[in-house]
Design a protein around this motif. Structure first.
Motif, short mmCIF file in Angstrom:
data_model
loop_
_atom_site.label_atom_id
_atom_site.label_comp_id
_atom_site.label_asym_id
_atom_site.label_seq_id
_atom_site.Cartn_x
_atom_site.Cartn_y
_atom_site.Cartn_z
N GLU A 1 0.81 -1.22 0.00
CA GLU A 1 0.00 0.00 0.00
C GLU A 1 0.84 1.27 0.00
O GLU A 1 0.47 2.27 -0.58
CB GLU A 1 -0.92 0.02 1.23
N LYS A 2 1.96 1.23 0.74
CA LYS A 2 2.81 2.42 0.80
C LYS A 2 4.27 2.00 0.92
O LYS A 2 4.57 0.86 1.28
CB LYS A 2 2.41 3.33 1.96
N GLY A 3 5.14 2.95 0.61
CA GLY A 3 6.57 2.67 0.65
C GLY A 3 7.11 2.67 2.07
O GLY A 3 6.39 2.89 3.04
N SER A 4 8.40 2.44 2.17
CA SER A 4 9.07 2.37 3.46
C SER A 4 9.20 3.74 4.10
O SER A 4 9.41 4.74 3.42
CB SER A 4 10.47 1.77 3.26
N ALA A 5 9.09 3.78 5.43
CA ALA A 5 9.34 5.01 6.17
C ALA A 5 10.83 5.32 6.19
O ALA A 5 11.24 6.46 6.36
CB ALA A 5 8.80 4.89 7.59
N ARG A 6 11.65 4.28 6.00
CA ARG A 6 13.11 4.43 5.97
C ARG A 6 13.66 3.77 4.70
O ARG A 6 14.19 2.67 4.74
CB ARG A 6 13.74 3.77 7.19
N TYR B 1 15.97 2.64 1.65
CA TYR B 1 17.37 2.18 1.61
C TYR B 1 17.74 1.40 2.87
O TYR B 1 18.80 0.81 2.94
CB TYR B 1 18.37 3.32 1.44
N HIS B 2 16.90 1.40 3.91
CA HIS B 2 17.17 0.68 5.15
C HIS B 2 16.18 -0.44 5.38
O HIS B 2 16.56 -1.56 5.69
CB HIS B 2 17.16 1.63 6.36
N ASP B 3 14.89 -0.12 5.26
CA ASP B 3 13.84 -1.11 5.50
C ASP B 3 13.21 -1.51 4.17
O ASP B 3 12.78 -0.65 3.40
CB ASP B 3 12.75 -0.53 6.41
N ILE B 4 13.17 -2.81 3.92
CA ILE B 4 12.56 -3.33 2.70
C ILE B 4 11.12 -3.72 3.03
O ILE B 4 10.87 -4.49 3.95
CB ILE B 4 13.33 -4.57 2.18
N VAL B 5 10.16 -3.15 2.29
CA VAL B 5 8.75 -3.43 2.57
C VAL B 5 8.10 -4.32 1.51
O VAL B 5 6.96 -4.73 1.67
CB VAL B 5 7.94 -2.11 2.71
N ARG C 1 16.06 2.14 -9.39
CA ARG C 1 16.39 3.22 -8.44
C ARG C 1 15.12 3.72 -7.73
O ARG C 1 15.14 3.95 -6.52
CB ARG C 1 17.08 4.38 -9.14
N ASP C 2 14.05 3.88 -8.48
CA ASP C 2 12.78 4.31 -7.86
C ASP C 2 12.29 3.27 -6.85
O ASP C 2 11.78 3.62 -5.80
CB ASP C 2 11.70 4.53 -8.93
N ALA C 3 12.46 2.00 -7.18
CA ALA C 3 12.04 0.93 -6.27
C ALA C 3 12.83 1.02 -4.96
O ALA C 3 12.25 0.94 -3.88
CB ALA C 3 12.24 -0.44 -6.92
N TRP C 4 14.11 1.21 -5.06
CA TRP C 4 14.94 1.34 -3.86
C TRP C 4 14.52 2.55 -3.04
O TRP C 4 14.54 2.51 -1.81
CB TRP C 4 16.43 1.43 -4.22
N ARG C 5 14.16 3.63 -3.71
CA ARG C 5 13.75 4.86 -3.00
C ARG C 5 12.51 4.66 -2.15
O ARG C 5 12.29 5.41 -1.21
CB ARG C 5 13.49 5.98 -4.00
N ILE C 6 11.67 3.70 -2.51
CA ILE C 6 10.45 3.48 -1.72
C ILE C 6 10.54 2.21 -0.88
O ILE C 6 9.56 1.79 -0.28
CB ILE C 6 9.19 3.48 -2.61
N GLY C 7 11.71 1.59 -0.84
CA GLY C 7 11.91 0.42 0.01
C GLY C 7 11.47 -0.89 -0.61
O GLY C 7 11.10 -1.82 0.09
N VAL C 8 11.51 -0.99 -1.93
CA VAL C 8 11.15 -2.22 -2.62
C VAL C 8 12.42 -2.82 -3.22
O VAL C 8 13.15 -2.14 -3.95
CB VAL C 8 10.09 -1.96 -3.72
N ASP C 9 12.67 -4.07 -2.89
CA ASP C 9 13.85 -4.77 -3.37
C ASP C 9 13.55 -5.38 -4.74
O ASP C 9 12.44 -5.85 -4.99
CB ASP C 9 14.21 -5.87 -2.37
#
Length: 159
Positions: A92-97, A99-103, A139-147
């Protein structure tokens, strides 16, 4: 050129992101467009008609030019890349952190499919190689915490 055509001038030009099929004269869209002098009923009807084939609620960047006679020109674009990534990842939403937390995670095939969509419907991307567009999406995926994972590793159970 007639005098009437010369009298109509561009008053405002802006970009706004609106959920597909959900344009309504109510807040927050109504006040934003109303202060620019846009005919809200006509705008909402036209926007919803243009986006009826899209997924309900998909965030659609829309460029709007407003003219002195209250007429407008609207250009709707594809949903934003981060939304396509989150949808592919099933979140539903990206990571609050970032590059650190993968959601969530997506695979290379999903990146490639998003890249094809973006390339097909975006003039700025048409001339870019698909590999470059894929890099931007990763790069966009990493920015929102998606591996981004290699599909073959995930399918074989390696990790």
């Amino acid at each position: 050129m007639s005098k009437a055509a010369k009298a109509v001038k561009l008053v405002s030009s802006f970009r706004i992101t609106i959920p597909a099929n959900k344009a309504a004269p109510a807040p927050p869209l109504g006040p934003q467009l109303g202060q620019k002098g846009v005919n809200l009923g006509k705008f909402c009807k036209e926007f919803n008609e243009r986006t009826k084939h899209m997924v309900d609620g998909a965030p659609i960047p829309t460029d709007v030019d407003v003219y002195s006679d209250r007429s407008f020109k609207m250009v709707t674009r594809l949903p934003i890349t981060s939304w396509l990534i989150m949808r592919a990842a099933g979140i539903e939403k990206g990571s609050a952190r970032p590059y650190h937390d993968i959601v969530g995670q997506i695979n290379i095939k999903q990146v490639y499919e998003i890249a094809k969509i973006k390339r097909m419907h975006n003039i700025q991307m048409e001339m870019r190689p698909l590999s470059e567009i894929c890099d931007l999406i990763v790069r966009d995926a990493w920015r929102i915490g998606v591996d981004v994972v290699n599909e073959t590793k995930e399918m074989s159970g390696e990790g």
